[in-house]
Design a protein around this motif. Structure first.
Motif, PDB file in Angstrom:
ATOM      1  N   ALA A   1      -1.816  14.879  -3.858  1.00 23.73           N
ATOM      2  CA  ALA A   1      -1.889  13.534  -4.567  1.00 23.73           C
ATOM      3  C   ALA A   1      -1.822  12.248  -3.535  1.00 23.73           C
ATOM      4  CB  ALA A   1      -0.513  13.519  -5.355  1.00 23.73           C
ATOM      5  N   PHE A   2      -1.268  12.557  -2.365  1.00 25.65           N
ATOM      6  CA  PHE A   2      -1.034  11.230  -1.371  1.00 25.65           C
ATOM      7  C   PHE A   2      -1.767  11.608  -0.264  1.00 25.65           C
ATOM      8  CE2 PHE A   2       2.890  11.773  -3.672  1.00 25.65           C
ATOM      9  CZ  PHE A   2       3.637  10.379  -4.020  1.00 25.65           C
ATOM     10  N   ALA A   3      -2.716  12.681  -0.095  1.00 27.91           N
ATOM     11  CA  ALA A   3      -3.628  13.021   1.180  1.00 27.91           C
ATOM     12  C   ALA A   3      -4.605  11.876   1.442  1.00 27.91           C
ATOM     13  CB  ALA A   3      -4.267  14.296   1.088  1.00 27.91           C
TER      14      ALA A   3
ATOM     15  N   TYR B   1      10.629   7.042  -3.963  1.00 25.55           N
ATOM     16  CA  TYR B   1      10.526   7.541  -2.710  1.00 25.55           C
ATOM     17  C   TYR B   1      11.035   9.270  -2.750  1.00 25.55           C
ATOM     18  CZ  TYR B   1      10.905   2.907  -0.661  1.00 25.55           C
ATOM     19  OH  TYR B   1      10.678   1.760  -0.325  1.00 25.55           O
ATOM     20  N   PHE B   2       9.947   9.970  -2.484  1.00 23.52           N
ATOM     21  CA  PHE B   2      10.187  11.475  -2.153  1.00 23.52           C
ATOM     22  C   PHE B   2      10.434  12.009  -0.902  1.00 23.52           C
ATOM     23  CE2 PHE B   2       5.624  11.551  -1.504  1.00 23.52           C
ATOM     24  CZ  PHE B   2       5.682  12.841  -0.680  1.00 23.52           C
ATOM     25  N   PRO B   3      11.074  12.869  -1.033  1.00 20.44           N
ATOM     26  CA  PRO B   3      11.267  13.596   0.660  1.00 20.44           C
ATOM     27  C   PRO B   3      10.080  14.421   1.066  1.00 20.44           C
ATOM     28  CG  PRO B   3      12.534  14.834  -0.866  1.00 20.44           C
ATOM     29  CD  PRO B   3      11.778  13.845  -1.990  1.00 20.44           C
ATOM     30  N   MET B   4       9.745  13.927   2.355  1.00 16.67           N
ATOM     31  CA  MET B   4       8.919  14.672   3.225  1.00 16.67           C
ATOM     32  C   MET B   4       9.205  14.898   4.472  1.00 16.67           C
ATOM     33  SD  MET B   4       5.271  15.250   2.524  1.00 16.67           S
ATOM     34  CE  MET B   4       4.761  16.456   3.670  1.00 16.67           C
ATOM     35  N   TYR B   5       9.540  16.270   4.720  1.00 15.04           N
ATOM     36  CA  TYR B   5      10.041  16.727   5.871  1.00 15.04           C
ATOM     37  C   TYR B   5       9.140  16.368   7.034  1.00 15.04           C
ATOM     38  CZ  TYR B   5      14.157  18.966   4.258  1.00 15.04           C
ATOM     39  OH  TYR B   5      15.323  19.173   3.382  1.00 15.04           O
ATOM     40  N   SER B   6       9.311  15.910   8.126  1.00 15.56           N
ATOM     41  CA  SER B   6       8.266  15.320   8.961  1.00 15.56           C
ATOM     42  C   SER B   6       7.781  16.347   9.935  1.00 15.56           C
ATOM     43  CB  SER B   6       8.904  14.389  10.088  1.00 15.56           C
ATOM     44  OG  SER B   6      10.261  15.140  10.782  1.00 15.56           O
ATOM     45  N   ALA B   7       8.298  17.675   9.914  1.00 15.97           N
ATOM     46  CA  ALA B   7       7.858  18.626  10.549  1.00 15.97           C
ATOM     47  C   ALA B   7       6.788  19.797   9.617  1.00 15.97           C
ATOM     48  CB  ALA B   7       8.828  19.863  11.145  1.00 15.97           C
ATOM     49  N   SER B   8       6.596  19.006   8.496  1.00 21.01           N
ATOM     50  CA  SER B   8       5.759  19.900   7.524  1.00 21.01           C
ATOM     51  C   SER B   8       4.153  19.728   8.262  1.00 21.01           C
ATOM     52  CB  SER B   8       5.672  18.949   6.485  1.00 21.01           C
ATOM     53  OG  SER B   8       6.903  18.959   5.679  1.00 21.01           O
ATOM     54  N   THR B   9       3.540  20.853   7.821  1.00 21.31           N
ATOM     55  CA  THR B   9       2.135  21.152   8.327  1.00 21.31           C
ATOM     56  C   THR B   9       1.110  20.488   7.565  1.00 21.31           C
ATOM     57  OG1 THR B   9       2.291  23.256   7.828  1.00 21.31           O
ATOM     58  CG2 THR B   9       2.937  22.894   9.983  1.00 21.31           C
TER      59      THR B   9
ATOM     60  N   GLY C   1       0.862  -1.173   0.102  1.00 21.34           N
ATOM     61  CA  GLY C   1       0.191   0.071  -0.085  1.00 21.34           C
ATOM     62  C   GLY C   1       0.891   1.221   0.102  1.00 21.34           C
ATOM     63  N   PHE C   2       1.791   1.388   0.917  1.00 22.45           N
ATOM     64  CA  PHE C   2       2.987   2.331   1.142  1.00 22.45           C
ATOM     65  C   PHE C   2       4.164   1.865   1.580  1.00 22.45           C
ATOM     66  CE2 PHE C   2       0.681   3.078   5.196  1.00 22.45           C
ATOM     67  CZ  PHE C   2       1.652   2.862   5.933  1.00 22.45           C
ATOM     68  N   THR C   3       4.955   2.598   1.298  1.00 16.70           N
ATOM     69  CA  THR C   3       6.488   2.188   1.677  1.00 16.70           C
ATOM     70  C   THR C   3       7.135   3.715   2.154  1.00 16.70           C
ATOM     71  OG1 THR C   3       8.534   1.029   1.095  1.00 16.70           O
ATOM     72  CG2 THR C   3       7.222   2.201  -0.604  1.00 16.70           C
ATOM     73  N   PHE C   4       8.110   3.340   3.172  1.00 21.74           N
ATOM     74  CA  PHE C   4       9.025   4.428   3.303  1.00 21.74           C
ATOM     75  C   PHE C   4      10.499   4.158   4.195  1.00 21.74           C
ATOM     76  CE2 PHE C   4       6.535   4.087   7.481  1.00 21.74           C
ATOM     77  CZ  PHE C   4       7.494   4.025   8.341  1.00 21.74           C
ATOM     78  N   VAL C   5      11.317   5.153   3.791  1.00 23.92           N
ATOM     79  CA  VAL C   5      12.446   5.208   4.646  1.00 23.92           C
ATOM     80  C   VAL C   5      12.278   6.309   5.563  1.00 23.92           C
ATOM     81  CG1 VAL C   5      14.951   5.181   4.274  1.00 23.92           C
ATOM     82  CG2 VAL C   5      13.599   4.003   2.545  1.00 23.92           C
ATOM     83  N   ALA C   6      12.519   6.298   6.984  1.00 23.62           N
ATOM     84  CA  ALA C   6      12.255   7.235   7.853  1.00 23.62           C
ATOM     85  C   ALA C   6      13.885   7.588   7.971  1.00 23.62           C
ATOM     86  CB  ALA C   6      11.528   6.940   8.893  1.00 23.62           C
TER      87      ALA C   6
ATOM     88  N   PHE D   1       9.049   8.807   1.108  1.00 22.07           N
ATOM     89  CA  PHE D   1       7.651   7.876   1.119  1.00 22.07           C
ATOM     90  C   PHE D   1       7.344   7.731  -0.372  1.00 22.07           C
ATOM     91  CE2 PHE D   1       3.011   7.849   1.097  1.00 22.07           C
ATOM     92  CZ  PHE D   1       2.715   7.115   2.326  1.00 22.07           C
ATOM     93  N   GLY D   2       6.620   6.528  -0.680  1.00 24.07           N
ATOM     94  CA  GLY D   2       6.230   6.096  -2.025  1.00 24.07           C
ATOM     95  C   GLY D   2       5.071   5.269  -1.589  1.00 24.07           C
ATOM     96  N   VAL D   3       4.272   4.979  -2.671  1.00 28.39           N
ATOM     97  CA  VAL D   3       3.138   3.902  -2.859  1.00 28.39           C
ATOM     98  C   VAL D   3       3.312   2.947  -3.730  1.00 28.39           C
ATOM     99  CG1 VAL D   3       1.600   5.946  -1.988  1.00 28.39           C
ATOM    100  CG2 VAL D   3       1.938   5.672  -4.523  1.00 28.39           C
ATOM    101  N   ASP D   4       2.514   1.931  -3.333  1.00 28.13           N
ATOM    102  CA  ASP D   4       2.511   0.768  -4.248  1.00 28.13           C
ATOM    103  C   ASP D   4       3.990   0.042  -4.091  1.00 28.13           C
ATOM    104  OD1 ASP D   4       1.439  -1.224  -6.261  1.00 28.13           O
ATOM    105  OD2 ASP D   4       2.276  -0.205  -7.857  1.00 28.13           O
TER     106      ASP D   4
END
Length: 565
Positions: A422-424, A409-417, A378-383, A399-402
């Protein structure tokens, strides 16, 4: 708390069947080139819709209650008191660079059910992320929740990392008539890597001294010398239930071998993923091959497996984040079980097998392999946690899907608000297609590739490599800009990284949507078409099927297809 659980269905089952879910690889600071800690996760379920969850930081009035919903089903479990302040959480990582992932191992059937329990493994993860700042605090919060409100799941291996430490905690409930769970948590030594994939892996553990404490002395967990923590009754409960001999020595007690003994499927479909990862970082794992394939699990008089792999190993070389991403893309390449090499791969060498994974022929049971990369992700990530940067910009959820092998994997800063539209959550669902959602756009590309894998996947791989390398380069520049901004204006810095994360995620999906169009035009109808500059019609090639496959056709059809002169 946003009731995202109502939108998520995740059918995770234990390793005694052949529909396993989820894989975690863990990396300490000393095992990575840049000194970051990392954990990987693939949430693998045929009914999980890949999306990126978000809980904003929030202050709560005194007396507030939190509705708890089971992650798998969305079932309402009950209410618990809310804390005064909860932290910003993006996916499985919070604003303080705390990340948590899991794999389900199931374990003893008699311990799976606990009437009245409120906390399932998903709730334990996401509530803890909203309440804890670091790994040790997360262990306290999570085990306290389980003790107070009961454990509503089967056995779980849970990865917990922060910028400085990497921990594994394994938990199993006490069954009907008892409340809570028994558990053991161990810190991975610096310089080492660990992994788990639906089979419990903590065996024996230290019981005394400065390196270990029981849950009755949890106030000591913040002592950096403490590297093992366990519930005070983890052994006595096993003896009481008859899982471990009354006269068995405590020092010889193995959590995994007692509560979740490894069997053929636990090795072949679960431990083999750990083996493939360990072998990739330190090619000295041949001695464990027979164990990992389930062909030779040696046992002692207690029934404990004696030839198991270690809980952690030291890599021969330090790794970077791009290598970590690729560890999640394994199909047992380079082994006798390489999924692209047997007849099941077909003429186009597809390293996937549709479910069910087990089948019978002439009364004998056989299995298809369960590799790390799988179609039902469903989804996959590297933290990635980076202690040389402030928390506001240090944590990145790649973060990535499938299917991880074909995702990006695209970068999502974890402090983002915010998270990219497309991923919501709420943008499509498992039975609601929309080409505006990352999950569906990536699945279109991946499922098309499965039809002629050795022709189409190389194009996906080239695109994947280019984009992920580009994103790593972008992050270095964003880090520098955000760090400078943070010194002047924290709010502006967080808006900056939020905008970057959202724009990058949305742009990736736009790019992948166009990429699907390119692939479909090129490979439609069994052809391989290449545009010729200045000409209307493309060059058309029709690659021949491999001879072994043609011979198989003839063996099956006899003279039916023979050309008669």
């Amino acid at each position: 708390m946003k009731k995202v659980h109502l939108l998520v269905t995740l059918a995770l089952v234990c390793c005694t069947t052949y529909t396993m879910a989820c894989t975690n690889f863990l990396f300490t600071k000393g095992a990575t080139k840049d000194g970051s800690t990392m954990v990987t996760y693939s949430a693998d379920s045929h009914v999980l819709y890949g999306e990126l969850y978000h809980w904003p930081a929030q202050d709560w009035p005194a007396g507030s209650m939190l509705d708890v919903y089971e992650w798998d089903t969305g079932k309402f479990m009950g209410k618990i008191p809310q804390v005064a302040h909860t932290y910003n959480v993006v996916g499985n990582m919070n604003e303080h660079q705390l990340a948590i992932a899991e794999t389900t191992f199931g374990g003893r059937k008699e311990l799976e059910s606990q009437t009245g329990a409120i906390i399932d493994y998903g709730s334990a993860i996401y509530i803890t992320l909203q309440r804890a700042k670091n790994a040790r605090e997360a262990i306290v919060v999570m085990t306290d929740l389980i003790e107070k409100y009961g454990w509503a799941s089967s056995g779980e291996s849970i990865s917990i990392i922060d910028p400085n430490e990497v921990w594994i905690i394994e938990i199993i409930g006490k069954g009907e008539g008892e409340k809570g769970a028994v558990w053991v948590a161990r810190m991975v030594p610096d310089g080492y890597v660990s992994a788990h994939a639906n089979q419990a892996r903590i065996t024996t553990f230290p019981l005394e001294g400065k390196t270990s404490i029981s849950s009755s002395k949890m106030n000591k967990i913040y002592d950096p010398n403490i590297t093992t923590v366990y519930s005070k009754d983890v052994i006595s409960f096993a003896k009481e239930k008859g899982f471990y001999p009354q006269d068995g020595k405590n020092k010889d007690f193995s959590f995994s071998d007692t509560y979740a003994p490894v069997d053929f499927s636990g090795a072949r479909a679960c431990e083999i993923r750990v083996w493939a990862f360990f072998n990739a970082v330190n090619p000295d794992m041949a001695q464990y091959w027979d164990y990992a394939t389930g062909r030779n699990i040696q046992r002692d008089s207690k029934g404990y497996a004696t030839n198991r792999m270690p809980l952690w190993i030291k890599p021969s070389e330090k790794v970077d984040v791009l290598q970590v991403m690729d560890f999640m893309r394994d199909h047992l390449e380079g082994t006798e079980l390489d999924m692209s090499k047997d007849m099941g791969a077909g003429p186009y060498e597809c390293p996937y097998r549709w479910r069910p994974m087990s089948f019978k022929v002439d009364g004998k049971e056989y299995v298809h392999e369960r590799a790390t990369a799988t179609q039902q992700t469903g989804f996959t990530f590297v933290a990635q946690c980076r202690n040389w940067l402030p928390d506001e910009i240090g944590g990145i959820l790649w973060f990535g899907v499938d299917d991880a092998a074909s995702s990006v994997y695209f970068p999502m800063y974890s402090a983002s608000t915010e998270v990219p539209f497309a991923f919501a959550v709420g943008n499509g669902s498992m039975m609601e297609f929309t080409n505006k959602a990352a999950f569906w756009v990536f699945n279109q590309v991946t499922n098309f590739a499965y039809t002629r894998y050795n022709l189409i996947h190389p194009e996906i791989r080239a695109k994947q490599v280019a984009l992920e390398k580009q994103y790593v380069d972008f992050v270095q520049m964003i880090d520098a800009g955000a760090k400078e901004m943070l010194a002047q204006n924290k709010e502006a810095a967080i808006k900056f990284i939020t905008d970057f994360s959202c724009r990058t995620g949305n742009h990736l999906v736009d790019t992948w949507r166009d990429f699907y169009g390119y692939l479909f035009c090129k490979f439609m109808d069994g052809n391989v078409k290449t545009a010729i500059p200045g000409e209307k019609n493309p060059k058309v090639e029709q690659p021949a099927l491999p001879e072994w496959y043609l011979r198989m056709i003839i063996e099956q059809t006899g003279k039916k297809l023979e050309v008669v002169e």
